[in-house]
Design a protein around this motif. Structure first.
Motif, PDB file in Angstrom:
ATOM      1  N   VAL A  40       0.860  -1.190   0.000  1.00  0.00           N
ATOM      2  CA  VAL A  40       0.000   0.000   0.000  1.00  0.00           C
ATOM      3  C   VAL A  40       0.893   1.236   0.000  1.00  0.00           C
ATOM      4  N   ARG A  41       0.798   2.022  -1.048  1.00  0.00           N
ATOM      5  CA  ARG A  41       1.592   3.251  -1.146  1.00  0.00           C
ATOM      6  C   ARG A  41       0.878   4.393  -0.414  1.00  0.00           C
ATOM      7  N   LEU A  42       1.657   5.184   0.262  1.00  0.00           N
ATOM      8  CA  LEU A  42       1.119   6.314   1.030  1.00  0.00           C
ATOM      9  C   LEU A  42       1.394   7.626   0.289  1.00  0.00           C
ATOM     10  N   LYS A  43       0.487   8.600   0.463  1.00  0.00           N
ATOM     11  CA  LYS A  43       0.606   9.884  -0.204  1.00  0.00           C
ATOM     12  C   LYS A  43       0.987  11.001   0.766  1.00  0.00           C
ATOM     13  N   TYR A  44       0.443  11.006   1.944  1.00  0.00           N
ATOM     14  CA  TYR A  44       0.678  12.097   2.890  1.00  0.00           C
ATOM     15  C   TYR A  44       1.413  11.626   4.142  1.00  0.00           C
ATOM     16  N   ALA A  45       1.026  10.471   4.682  1.00  0.00           N
ATOM     17  CA  ALA A  45       1.577  10.019   5.954  1.00  0.00           C
ATOM     18  C   ALA A  45       2.943   9.364   5.772  1.00  0.00           C
ATOM     19  N   SER A  46       3.659   9.184   6.874  1.00  0.00           N
ATOM     20  CA  SER A  46       4.938   8.491   6.879  1.00  0.00           C
ATOM     21  C   SER A  46       4.705   6.992   7.063  1.00  0.00           C
ATOM     22  N   ALA A  47       5.351   6.179   6.239  1.00  0.00           N
ATOM     23  CA  ALA A  47       5.141   4.734   6.286  1.00  0.00           C
ATOM     24  C   ALA A  47       5.560   4.165   7.632  1.00  0.00           C
ATOM     25  N   ASN A  48       6.682   4.574   8.153  1.00  0.00           N
ATOM     26  CA  ASN A  48       7.171   4.032   9.413  1.00  0.00           C
ATOM     27  C   ASN A  48       6.246   4.396  10.564  1.00  0.00           C
ATOM     28  N   SER A  49       5.819   5.674  10.602  1.00  0.00           N
ATOM     29  CA  SER A  49       4.948   6.125  11.697  1.00  0.00           C
ATOM     30  C   SER A  49       3.563   5.495  11.604  1.00  0.00           C
ATOM     31  N   LEU A  50       3.006   5.421  10.376  1.00  0.00           N
ATOM     32  CA  LEU A  50       1.657   4.897  10.225  1.00  0.00           C
ATOM     33  C   LEU A  50       1.600   3.399  10.529  1.00  0.00           C
ATOM     34  N   SER A  51       2.610   2.638  10.094  1.00  0.00           N
ATOM     35  CA  SER A  51       2.589   1.194  10.365  1.00  0.00           C
ATOM     36  C   SER A  51       2.670   0.925  11.866  1.00  0.00           C
ATOM     37  N   GLY A  52       3.487   1.709  12.573  1.00  0.00           N
ATOM     38  CA  GLY A  52       3.552   1.536  14.025  1.00  0.00           C
ATOM     39  C   GLY A  52       2.237   1.845  14.700  1.00  0.00           C
ATOM     40  N   GLN A  53       1.537   2.885  14.255  1.00  0.00           N
ATOM     41  CA  GLN A  53       0.249   3.225  14.850  1.00  0.00           C
ATOM     42  C   GLN A  53      -0.782   2.116  14.626  1.00  0.00           C
ATOM     43  N   ILE A  54      -0.825   1.537  13.405  1.00  0.00           N
ATOM     44  CA  ILE A  54      -1.813   0.484  13.118  1.00  0.00           C
ATOM     45  C   ILE A  54      -1.530  -0.762  13.952  1.00  0.00           C
ATOM     46  N   VAL A  55      -0.246  -1.095  14.102  1.00  0.00           N
ATOM     47  CA  VAL A  55       0.095  -2.272  14.920  1.00  0.00           C
ATOM     48  C   VAL A  55      -0.339  -2.050  16.370  1.00  0.00           C
ATOM     49  N   GLN A  56      -0.129  -0.841  16.892  1.00  0.00           N
ATOM     50  CA  GLN A  56      -0.542  -0.551  18.260  1.00  0.00           C
ATOM     51  C   GLN A  56      -2.052  -0.641  18.413  1.00  0.00           C
ATOM     52  N   ILE A  57      -2.778  -0.160  17.411  1.00  0.00           N
ATOM     53  CA  ILE A  57      -4.250  -0.231  17.471  1.00  0.00           C
ATOM     54  C   ILE A  57      -4.711  -1.683  17.498  1.00  0.00           C
ATOM     55  N   MET A  58      -4.168  -2.491  16.596  1.00  0.00           N
ATOM     56  CA  MET A  58      -4.588  -3.894  16.537  1.00  0.00           C
ATOM     57  C   MET A  58      -4.115  -4.660  17.760  1.00  0.00           C
ATOM     58  N   GLN A  59      -2.955  -4.303  18.289  1.00  0.00           N
ATOM     59  CA  GLN A  59      -2.459  -4.971  19.487  1.00  0.00           C
ATOM     60  C   GLN A  59      -3.373  -4.691  20.674  1.00  0.00           C
ATOM     61  N   ARG A  60      -3.757  -3.430  20.844  1.00  0.00           N
ATOM     62  CA  ARG A  60      -4.637  -3.091  21.956  1.00  0.00           C
ATOM     63  C   ARG A  60      -6.000  -3.765  21.807  1.00  0.00           C
TER      64      ARG A  60
END
Length: 462
Positions: A40-60
């Motif tokens: 999935v290519r990103l246009k505005y967000a940072s790939a490293n920051s966004l992937s970490g946020q999604i993992v934290q959401i799914m982990q919680r």
């Protein structure tokens, strides 16, 4: 027993138990979901920051659903999609079941959007009425005391910088801090009232001058073959009578011989009263809470240092250093307007003038008389108040006389001249503030002053 080599389970038990286990094994031995992988290519967000946020959401979410208490790695979750960030292409690689991959793609689509303006960290706030430098100082001081050095909730501290060229504020802060700054600046950036302050300076002086003197002289001319005596006094009346500057009552006596005057005397008596009203009406316009200053003075030089060179004693050279001092009227006022129309003014007035008789064109050390007034008053707009009433009483007495003869009783008045100068000065300062809240008030006051000046000029014409 299990045999991994043949992927076989051997069950030994009663027939009924074996049949029950066989049915369970048959139900579980089904084809599982297949893992897929998508980029999935990103246009505005940072790939490293966004992937970490999604993992934290799914982990919680997984921890809450399964009530797990043991910590898990941030990027690896059992039975959860795996996310890998590729910084070079700013993409997120997602691997997992189809349903999990679809859920991650949906989250990415919602988070990969352009940052809203209000969510930024850098804001530029142009000001319309207030000065950026003053607002910066007030906001930084107030918010610094509220949030502390590191801000509330351990957030990064904010910064407020003023740009005087564009009269703007540059605010670097988180959204919640920026809202607080914006609210404060909105209340500070308001239209300030203009205050026209009219001064009337009245100096009423009364001068009483009394002079009484007597001069005499021998006017006898000596012949070629005789010796004659001569004498004269020079206390003032005789010189003034000869030059035609004699004021007051002048009485003269003389005795002549053969048509030529021999002994002459003149008596002068003068008493002069004068009252002078000096009216000065300076005006100054300033903003509310801003200091204004007006000066109407002469720049008078005086010798601050003098020395004589010793290179050539026959023709010494004098070297003088001059300084300059303002002599006149200096007024400083700072108005403060309240919502009820009451004007509180901090007034400082200074009046100085050269003392006549001690200062001339050739004087190197002029003498000045100075009067000051410093006070704080509160009056309504349009009202007039008087401050001051500085009374000064000067009395000078000068006696010129012939030694010994001037001290004789009765006839001593014939050999002395007395001059008494009494001066009383009363200084009054009248102040009238006028609050001009809008443009219409300013225009009306301008027209009124124009008409007032025109009336004065018309009245001054013959």
């Amino acid at each position: 027993m299990t045999f991994p080599e043949t992927n076989t389970v051997v069950v030994t038990d009663t027939a009924s138990s074996v049949h029950r286990v066989a049915r369970i094994a048959a139900a579980l031995d089904m084809a599982g979901p297949q893992e897929i992988m998508e980029v999935v290519r990103l246009k505005y967000a940072s790939a490293n920051s966004l992937s970490g946020q999604i993992v934290q959401i799914m982990q919680r979410g997984q921890i809450q659903s399964r009530l797990r208490r043991t910590p898990m790695p941030s990027q690896t979750l059992p039975d959860a999609p795996r996310l890998v960030a590729d910084d070079r292409t700013n993409s997120v690689i997602v691997a997992g079941r189809q349903s999990d991959v679809d859920m991650v793609k949906e989250l990415i689509a919602k988070l990969d959007v352009e940052r809203p303006v209000e969510a930024g960290y850098i804001h530029v706030m142009p000001l319309e009425h207030a000065q950026a430098k003053e607002v910066e100082k007030a906001v930084s001081t107030a918010l610094g005391r509220i949030t502390g050095p590191a801000g509330p909730d351990n957030r990064e501290p904010f910064h407020v910088t003023s740009d005087e060229g564009t009269n703007s504020l540059i605010v670097v802060a988180e959204p919640q801090d920026y809202k607080l700054v914006e609210e404060m600046v909105t209340k500070l950036d308001i239209v300030r009232e203009q205050v026209l302050i009219e001064f009337q300076i009245v100096e009423a002086s009364t001068s009483v001058l009394s002079e009484l003197g007597f001069d005499w002289s021998t006017l006898d001319q000596a012949s070629a073959n005789s010796v004659r005596g001569f004498g004269a006094t020079n206390l003032g009346p005789r010189v003034e009578a000869a030059s035609g500057d004699l004021e007051g009552l002048g009485v003269g006596l003389w005795k002549g011989t053969s048509g030529a005057p021999q002994i002459g005397a003149i008596l002068k008596a003068l008493e002069k009263n004068s009252a002078v009203n000096i009216l000065s009406t300076p005006h100054v316009l300033t903003s509310n809470h801003q200091e204004a200053q007006i000066t109407v003075a002469d720049n008078v030089p005086y010798v601050s240092q003098s020395r004589v060179t010793e290179l050539d004693p026959a023709t010494p050279t004098a070297i003088r250093t001059f300084a300059f001092k303002d002599v006149g009227i200096e007024l400083t006022v700072r108005p403060h307007v309240s919502g009820t129309g009451l004007v509180r003014m901090e007034v400082e007035a200074s009046f100085s003038k050269l003392i006549e008789g001690t200062t001339g064109l050739g004087s190197e050390t002029p003498t000045t008389a100075q009067r000051k007034a410093k006070t704080t008053i509160s009056i309504m707009s349009g009202a007039t108040v008087v401050i001051g009433g500085l009374m000064r009483d000067d009395k000078d007495k000068v006696v010129k006389k012939v030694p010994l003869l001037g001290d004789l009783p009765l006839i001593g008045v014939l050999f002395r001249a007395t001059k008494v100068n009494t001066q009383k000065t009363n200084l009054l300062l009248f102040i009238t503030p006028r609050v001009l809240a809008d443009r219409d008030s300013l225009d009306a006051m301008t027209e009124y002053k124009k008409q007032e000046q025109a009336d004065k000029e018309l009245g001054a014409r013959p």
